[in-house]
Scaffold this motif. Structure first.
Motif, PDB file in Angstrom:
ATOM      1  N   LEU A  20       0.836  -1.207   0.000  1.00 27.88           N
ATOM      2  CA  LEU A  20       0.000   0.000   0.000  1.00 27.88           C
ATOM      3  C   LEU A  20       0.867   1.252   0.000  1.00 27.88           C
ATOM      4  O   LEU A  20       0.609   2.203  -0.752  1.00 27.88           O
ATOM      5  N   LEU A  21       1.904   1.266   0.821  1.00 25.62           N
ATOM      6  CA  LEU A  21       2.801   2.422   0.860  1.00 25.62           C
ATOM      7  C   LEU A  21       3.515   2.603  -0.473  1.00 25.62           C
ATOM      8  O   LEU A  21       3.674   3.728  -0.961  1.00 25.62           O
ATOM      9  N   ALA A  22       3.941   1.490  -1.081  1.00 30.54           N
ATOM     10  CA  ALA A  22       4.616   1.569  -2.382  1.00 30.54           C
ATOM     11  C   ALA A  22       3.693   2.163  -3.438  1.00 30.54           C
ATOM     12  O   ALA A  22       4.128   2.954  -4.284  1.00 30.54           O
ATOM     13  N   CYS A  23       2.422   1.809  -3.383  1.00 30.55           N
ATOM     14  CA  CYS A  23       1.458   2.353  -4.351  1.00 30.55           C
ATOM     15  C   CYS A  23       1.295   3.855  -4.189  1.00 30.55           C
ATOM     16  O   CYS A  23       1.140   4.585  -5.169  1.00 30.55           O
ATOM     17  N   THR A  24       1.322   4.339  -2.947  1.00 33.63           N
ATOM     18  CA  THR A  24       1.232   5.790  -2.746  1.00 33.63           C
ATOM     19  C   THR A  24       2.485   6.486  -3.260  1.00 33.63           C
ATOM     20  O   THR A  24       2.411   7.606  -3.771  1.00 33.63           O
ATOM     21  N   ARG A  25       3.610   5.842  -3.140  1.00 30.22           N
ATOM     22  CA  ARG A  25       4.863   6.437  -3.640  1.00 30.22           C
ATOM     23  C   ARG A  25       4.907   6.446  -5.166  1.00 30.22           C
ATOM     24  O   ARG A  25       5.629   7.250  -5.759  1.00 30.22           O
ATOM     25  N   LEU A  26       4.155   5.540  -5.774  1.00 30.38           N
ATOM     26  CA  LEU A  26       4.040   5.529  -7.232  1.00 30.38           C
ATOM     27  C   LEU A  26       2.876   6.397  -7.713  1.00 30.38           C
ATOM     28  O   LEU A  26       2.569   6.432  -8.908  1.00 30.38           O
ATOM     29  N   PHE A  27       2.206   7.062  -6.759  1.00 28.18           N
ATOM     30  CA  PHE A  27       1.118   7.996  -7.053  1.00 28.18           C
ATOM     31  C   PHE A  27      -0.061   7.332  -7.763  1.00 28.18           C
ATOM     32  O   PHE A  27      -0.656   7.905  -8.667  1.00 28.18           O
ATOM     33  N   LEU A  28      -0.395   6.110  -7.350  1.00 34.09           N
ATOM     34  CA  LEU A  28      -1.582   5.464  -7.902  1.00 34.09           C
ATOM     35  C   LEU A  28      -2.833   6.131  -7.334  1.00 34.09           C
ATOM     36  O   LEU A  28      -2.850   6.584  -6.191  1.00 34.09           O
ATOM     37  N   ASP A  29      -3.871   6.155  -8.147  1.00 29.27           N
ATOM     38  CA  ASP A  29      -5.127   6.780  -7.754  1.00 29.27           C
ATOM     39  C   ASP A  29      -5.726   6.050  -6.555  1.00 29.27           C
ATOM     40  O   ASP A  29      -5.915   4.833  -6.595  1.00 29.27           O
ATOM     41  N   PRO A  30      -6.050   6.768  -5.451  1.00 27.51           N
ATOM     42  CA  PRO A  30      -6.652   6.101  -4.283  1.00 27.51           C
ATOM     43  C   PRO A  30      -7.965   5.398  -4.591  1.00 27.51           C
ATOM     44  O   PRO A  30      -8.369   4.505  -3.846  1.00 27.51           O
ATOM     45  N   TRP A  31      -8.645   5.780  -5.689  1.00 25.11           N
ATOM     46  CA  TRP A  31      -9.921   5.159  -6.030  1.00 25.11           C
ATOM     47  C   TRP A  31      -9.755   3.980  -6.991  1.00 25.11           C
ATOM     48  O   TRP A  31     -10.735   3.383  -7.406  1.00 25.11           O
ATOM     49  N   SER A  32      -8.520   3.661  -7.347  1.00 26.26           N
ATOM     50  CA  SER A  32      -8.313   2.524  -8.235  1.00 26.26           C
ATOM     51  C   SER A  32      -8.652   1.217  -7.507  1.00 26.26           C
ATOM     52  O   SER A  32      -8.567   1.139  -6.279  1.00 26.26           O
ATOM     53  N   PRO A  33      -9.073   0.175  -8.230  1.00 21.91           N
ATOM     54  CA  PRO A  33      -9.430  -1.102  -7.581  1.00 21.91           C
ATOM     55  C   PRO A  33      -8.336  -1.656  -6.692  1.00 21.91           C
ATOM     56  O   PRO A  33      -8.622  -2.171  -5.606  1.00 21.91           O
ATOM     57  N   LEU A  34      -7.092  -1.563  -7.127  1.00 19.99           N
ATOM     58  CA  LEU A  34      -5.989  -2.085  -6.324  1.00 19.99           C
ATOM     59  C   LEU A  34      -5.912  -1.361  -4.984  1.00 19.99           C
ATOM     60  O   LEU A  34      -5.829  -1.993  -3.920  1.00 19.99           O
ATOM     61  N   MET A  35      -5.960  -0.025  -5.013  1.00 21.95           N
ATOM     62  CA  MET A  35      -5.842   0.744  -3.784  1.00 21.95           C
ATOM     63  C   MET A  35      -7.053   0.516  -2.877  1.00 21.95           C
ATOM     64  O   MET A  35      -6.916   0.426  -1.650  1.00 21.95           O
ATOM     65  N   VAL A  36      -8.242   0.413  -3.473  1.00 23.16           N
ATOM     66  CA  VAL A  36      -9.445   0.175  -2.681  1.00 23.16           C
ATOM     67  C   VAL A  36      -9.330  -1.137  -1.923  1.00 23.16           C
ATOM     68  O   VAL A  36      -9.650  -1.238  -0.737  1.00 23.16           O
ATOM     69  N   ARG A  37      -8.866  -2.167  -2.603  1.00 19.62           N
ATOM     70  CA  ARG A  37      -8.741  -3.476  -1.957  1.00 19.62           C
ATOM     71  C   ARG A  37      -7.688  -3.455  -0.849  1.00 19.62           C
ATOM     72  O   ARG A  37      -7.892  -4.012   0.226  1.00 19.62           O
ATOM     73  N   LEU A  38      -6.549  -2.816  -1.125  1.00 24.63           N
ATOM     74  CA  LEU A  38      -5.484  -2.783  -0.123  1.00 24.63           C
ATOM     75  C   LEU A  38      -5.910  -1.994   1.110  1.00 24.63           C
ATOM     76  O   LEU A  38      -5.631  -2.405   2.244  1.00 24.63           O
ATOM     77  N   VAL A  39      -6.575  -0.850   0.908  1.00 19.80           N
ATOM     78  CA  VAL A  39      -7.039  -0.054   2.039  1.00 19.80           C
ATOM     79  C   VAL A  39      -8.098  -0.812   2.827  1.00 19.80           C
ATOM     80  O   VAL A  39      -8.081  -0.838   4.071  1.00 19.80           O
ATOM     81  N   SER A  40      -9.030  -1.448   2.133  1.00 21.13           N
ATOM     82  CA  SER A  40     -10.087  -2.207   2.808  1.00 21.13           C
ATOM     83  C   SER A  40      -9.500  -3.328   3.642  1.00 21.13           C
ATOM     84  O   SER A  40      -9.889  -3.532   4.804  1.00 21.13           O
ATOM     85  N   GLU A  41      -8.574  -4.056   3.066  1.00 15.39           N
ATOM     86  CA  GLU A  41      -7.974  -5.167   3.802  1.00 15.39           C
ATOM     87  C   GLU A  41      -7.139  -4.660   4.974  1.00 15.39           C
ATOM     88  O   GLU A  41      -7.117  -5.272   6.053  1.00 15.39           O
TER      89      GLU A  41
END
Length: 634
Positions: free
Chosen positions: A185-206
């Motif tokens: 999850l932290l790596a995705c934020t460093r890559l500036f992925l959209d927080p609403w993307s499916p990957l980020m939604v799943r990681l935050v939910s979990e």
């Protein structure tokens, strides 16, 4: 925001909406929502079924990448949608995880990768990897591609390797370990992925589920906290929950790695407006007891955190860390050493043994140090008034060979250190010639200093105006006696001002002792002036006036003054801390006074303090002021 993400995920599940259908490159993020049927899926832009969309057939297995611009807090980010049928070259596994040796070897190879392409090659060579290895790969890509608040090459997220890796993380989010989950999850934020993307939604939910269970370690909580801080800022509700979990155990129960992780989380912006002050004080107390076990990276990280948090009350910890840094001087990376030196300057601390270690190490590395590290070394010595000829000579020699490596600001900071400590290296001529070749010789900037536009930029910045006037005075005296003049509104009466001054204030105790001796020498207090302000903005500690025959005139006398003598009563603060070298500003002041017609007599503290009695003081002052005349007793 985390709550909204989870709510949206619930809605997705309730309505059985497929969040990542196989779409072509023309499908935007909003087009990813499509109804799920028994045998076919509708592509919204194409208005056709999967069987009838040739574009989808030709690009089957690819994901789309949409880049959006956000507010400064959320910076630039990318949206990634993944196909279920992506062809993978590697598999994440939880059943048969790689051994510790295999993971360590992977991390070493990852650290040696100098580009994202090298990271991808490494990933293609690994058939089975753990979730922590996958997250580490994303972090390495972020290390290599991150530049400010965006990626140097956003297309790196379009590569099959990254898409496949993200797809695995998304699909296996519920089976990821806590460490792998929060790190990804932290790596995705460093890559500036959209927080609403499916990957980020799943990681935050979990992550929220795991957080609610209360089974995360302190280090994992810190990683999650940094990710949420990047996504939502310091007011994030989930971040507050993280901090509550962290504080359930006292710092004394944390591991050293956990302690550093909490400092880093607080440094990133969690601790604002004095929040968590009690926690910080407890952490400082515990950190002092474990500094002897800290690695070079830990020492530099902790010192930089103390600077960012402005923990001026934590001086015992700073001193302890400085002692530990002595052992690590040869082992610091360039970046770590830069952080350590910056912290020591911030807190105004230097250790004799640390300086000695630097004197042994810097001359061997001056030619290979990063340009900012060399500059920070010189800043440290200049700020702490420490003169080390071995370090200064090595830096001056290396400068001649790599002058092009330095920016204008770095050149200025290095030259300033030489000037402040009044040190002229053996290759001073070559040094100045190198400055000339790279167009950074001081005279090159004279016209800019005297320009009306530049001076207007200094309005309200008193200390900078004083510096400017000092430069102009030096230029006027040494280079261009008939050159340009400053406008009247930029004139100041005295260089000796409170705060940042171009002169060092006289030592009061030494000053009074010398005044008493002068009164005994001349027989009256009226024969010398104290703290006399000259027309050139300098302040004289003591001024004597002589007539043509060499007789001392009363200080109030104005006419028939044939010679003026300026006594410089130089206390300890006017010298470098480790050797008896007059500081550059005082040396320049004395040179200016001589050029302006004064006879300068220096009274250094290390000579005057040796005098045992009144008689020796009077004899000493007479010999210093009138070395060629015989003194009659009163």
């Amino acid at each position: 925001m985390a709550l909204k993400l989870i709510q949206r995920l619930v809605l997705f599940r309730e309505f059985r909406i497929q969040r990542y259908p196989p779409v072509g490159s023309v499908c935007s993020l909003t087009s990813l929502l499509s109804t799920s049927g028994a045998s076919r899926t509708l592509c919204i832009p194409c208005k056709t079924t999967r069987q009838g969309c040739r574009k989808l057939h030709s690009h089957f297995g690819l994901r789309s990448l949409a880049t959006t611009l956000r507010e400064p807090l959320f910076v630039t980010c990318s949206s990634v949608g993944l196909h279920r049928d992506s062809v993978l070259q590697f598999r994440l596994t939880q059943l048969h995880r790689p051994t510790a040796a295999e993971e360590q070897a992977f991390q070493q190879h990852l650290g040696n990768c100098s580009s994202s392409r090298h990271v991808f090659r490494l990933l293609h060579s690994v058939k089975i990897m753990s979730d922590t290895m996958a997250a580490a790969a994303l972090h390495r890509v972020a290390d290599l591609e991150q530049e400010g608040n965006h990626l140097k090459d956003p297309t790196v997220l379009e590569t099959d390797t990254i898409r496949s890796l993200c797809f695995q993380l998304e699909q296996d989010s519920e089976r990821l370990t806590e460490a792998g989950l929060v790190s990804a999850l932290l790596a995705c934020t460093r890559l500036f992925l959209d927080p609403w993307s499916p990957l980020m939604v799943r990681l935050v939910s979990e992550s929220q589920k795991r957080l609610d269970r209360g089974q995360m370690s302190v280090g994992q909580l810190c990683t999650l906290g940094r990710a949420m801080l990047a996504m939502e800022g310091p007011d994030c509700v989930m971040l507050e929950q993280v901090m509550e979990e962290i504080q359930k155990q006292g710092p004394a129960q944390w591991s050293l790695a956990d302690l550093i992780a909490v400092y880093r989380l607080l440094q990133d912006g969690v601790c604002k407006d004095g929040k968590y002050g009690d926690l910080l004080n407890a952490m400082h107390t515990h950190a002092v007891t474990v500094t002897s076990r800290m690695s070079p990276a830990a020492v530099s990280l902790l010192l930089s955190a103390l600077v960012a948090l402005n923990q001026t009350q934590a001086m015992p910890l700073v001193i302890s860390l400085c002692k530990q840094a002595v052992r690590h001087v040869p082992h610091f990376s360039d970046e770590e050493l830069t952080l350590v030196l910056g912290a020591l300057m911030h807190f105004g601390h230097s250790d004799h043994y640390f300086v000695e270690a630097m004197e042994r190490y810097v001359p061997t590395m001056a030619f290979t140090f990063h340009s900012e590290t060399v500059t920070k070394v010189m800043q440290f010595y200049g700020r702490r008034n420490i003169l080390s000829p071995s370090v200064f000579d090595a830096v001056a020699e290396s400068f001649v060979y790599r002058a092009d490596d330095y920016s204008t600001g770095q050149v200025a900071r290095q030259i300033t250190a030489f000037g402040k400590l009044g040190y002229l290296p053996p290759n001073a001529g070559e040094l100045l010639h190198s400055c000339t070749l790279v167009e950074r010789f001081p005279v090159n900037f004279v016209s800019k200093v005297f320009s009306r536009y530049f001076l207007q930029q200094l309005q309200g910045k008193t200390s900078l105006i004083h510096d400017c006037i000092h430069v102009c005075l030096s230029t006027h005296i040494f280079c261009f006696p008939q050159g340009p003049r400053l406008l009247p509104q930029y004139h100041v009466k005295s260089f000796l001002t409170s705060g940042r001054s171009l002169e060092t204030a006289v030592d009061v105790h030494l000053y009074n002792s010398v005044k008493t001796g002068l009164t005994d020498l001349f027989g009256a207090r009226s024969y010398f002036g104290s703290k006399v302000l000259t027309p050139y903005s300098y302040t004289l500690d003591v001024e004597l006036k002589l007539d043509e025959d060499g007789y001392v005139l009363p200080a109030s006398h104005i006419d028939d003054v044939y010679k003026r003598i300026a006594l410089c009563i130089d206390g300890e603060k006017r010298f470098t801390t480790n050797v008896r070298q007059l500081l550059g500003n005082e040396s320049i002041k004395q040179r200016h006074l001589r050029l302006l017609g004064y006879e300068v007599v220096q009274i250094p503290y290390y000579e005057f303090e040796k005098l045992p009695d009144k008689t020796s003081v009077v004899d000493y002052l007479h010999h210093k002021i009138f070395p060629h005349s015989y003194r009659l007793s009163w």
